[in-house]
Enzyme design. Sequence first.
Site, PDB file in Angstrom:
ATOM      1  N   GLU A   1       9.366   8.914 -16.722  1.00 55.71           N
ATOM      2  CA  GLU A   1       7.969   9.321 -16.957  1.00 55.71           C
ATOM      3  C   GLU A   1       7.513   8.950 -18.364  1.00 55.71           C
ATOM      4  OE1 GLU A   1       7.153  13.241 -14.321  1.00 55.71           O
ATOM      5  OE2 GLU A   1       8.809  13.399 -15.706  1.00 55.71           O
TER       6      GLU A   1
ATOM      7  N   SER B   1      13.792  22.431 -15.600  1.00 57.75           N
ATOM      8  CA  SER B   1      12.577  23.208 -15.833  1.00 57.75           C
ATOM      9  C   SER B   1      12.975  24.555 -16.425  1.00 57.75           C
ATOM     10  CB  SER B   1      11.851  23.405 -14.498  1.00 57.75           C
ATOM     11  OG  SER B   1      11.086  24.583 -14.537  1.00 57.75           O
TER      12      SER B   1
ATOM     13  N   LYS C   1      14.965  22.522 -10.431  1.00 60.07           N
ATOM     14  CA  LYS C   1      14.320  21.255 -10.803  1.00 60.07           C
ATOM     15  C   LYS C   1      15.220  20.304 -11.575  1.00 60.07           C
ATOM     16  CE  LYS C   1      10.644  19.992 -10.325  1.00 60.07           C
ATOM     17  NZ  LYS C   1       9.364  20.264 -10.940  1.00 60.07           N
TER      18      LYS C   1
ATOM     19  N   HIS D   1       0.840  -1.220   0.000  1.00 60.87           N
ATOM     20  CA  HIS D   1       0.000   0.000   0.000  1.00 60.87           C
ATOM     21  C   HIS D   1       0.870   1.263   0.000  1.00 60.87           C
ATOM     22  CE1 HIS D   1      -3.410  -2.634   1.236  1.00 60.87           C
ATOM     23  NE2 HIS D   1      -2.457  -3.237   1.925  1.00 60.87           N
TER      24      HIS D   1
END
Length: 464
Positions: free
Chosen positions: A293, A280, A286, A159
């Site tokens: 992804e 970024s 960033k 979980h």
Amino acid sequence: MKAWSGRFSEDTDELMVQFNASLPFDYQLLKEDITGSKGHAKMLEKIGILSSEELTLIEKGLEEVEKDLIEEMKVSSDWCDLEKEDIHMLVESRLTSLIGDVGKKLHTARSRNDQVAVDLKLYLIDASHEVIDLLVALNALLIELSEMHKDVILPGYTHLQRAQPIRLSFYLMAYFQMFKRDIERLEDGLKRIKISPLGSGALAGVSYESDRFFTAKLLGFDEVSDNALDAVSDRDHVIEFNATSAILMMHLSRMAEEMIIWSTSEFGFIKISDKFTTGSSIMPQKKNPDAAELIRGKTGRVYGNLVSILTVMKALPLAYNKDMQEDKEGLFDTVTTLKMCLNVMTKMWLETTFDKDRMLLAVKKGFLNATDLADYLTKKGIPFRESHHITGQIVGICEKMGASIEDLSLSQLKALCPQIESDIYEKIKPIEVVEAKVSYGSTAMKAIEQSIENGKAILNKYKK
Ligand code: ARG
């Protein structure tokens, strides 16, 4: 003039020419079409339909057509004559322009229906082997990393909540198992891919003494299809390959997701190198895990390609229907996507570093040794359900105090459960907890070493 224009009195509408053509994508079957045609020509010579001079002309001609087209494809799109419809007709017409009327004999005892079926199967044989090779490379790296990091302990989750401590190698070898099953699925699919449809004709067989076993062997097939009607209308292998690919992408996307989570500041378990991350345009601090992804994101198109071909084939009457021309683009896209994602995943792991201290720190917070306290009490004669309850109470008290179980003194622990002795502190140390898992296939050192050995033996079969 179109190859089939004999019974037509009107020209095809310009829009129809565009709509009907598969050449803009099935040019990717050029190599397979040439190979299939050469095999077919050899067979025609064997059964006396072509003389040996004609066969030589055709074979040389096909080789030249292939060479020319490969060159032309590099420089412009002029070769893409939509009037030719597809790669099969383009090759045939190029061949006839090159060697004259002999070229027209090549399509004897063959239809585009068995031709496209054989081309696609030849394509799938290569694609399956290429994907298997990439999976083997990824699994070899997982073994290597597992051997290097046998001593690293991190939290195992259920979980996405800290559950029990495990070895990093144990985690990596879990993915090894998934990719091993993907390899097995591809190999199993190859059994059905390697049944030759060539010589089935349009749908009913051909009225020549074709030696289908000869072409099958020549082209690397293991068997010959038993029913022409099925052979030309079967796309199970395309569906199966897409399904296997969907499962494989699901595995890659789970791995990618964990890399994304592990690389957050919140977790900080790994650092993916600059080579596989991006920045970024507005936030200077960033560093984004774009490669992982994209692997996660591209899973969508591979699932889509599976659903698409299943839907195309649904309720199609036998045998060939033009709907089936829709089998190719999704398949090509899936193969390209798989190869890219597997390559990126392997390289990304090579460029990733592990933060052992962060992992161990995480193991120490969150009562990951609670099950082991319960097991300890059970071994002291308390029934497991009761041990579970007592441990739960201890965890509750610790939580209120902001302490771990091992922070409590022996008298505090004894007050909660008199059966607890001083040996408890040793028993609930992360390493002890990990090593206490004595079952086969567990996270303990002995089991991990065994699973790495098993993994190596499997990979040895693929050594070239
Ligand atoms: N371009 C076609 C395809 O990809 C080849 C088979 C055409 N057969 C036919 N009967 N029109 O499916």
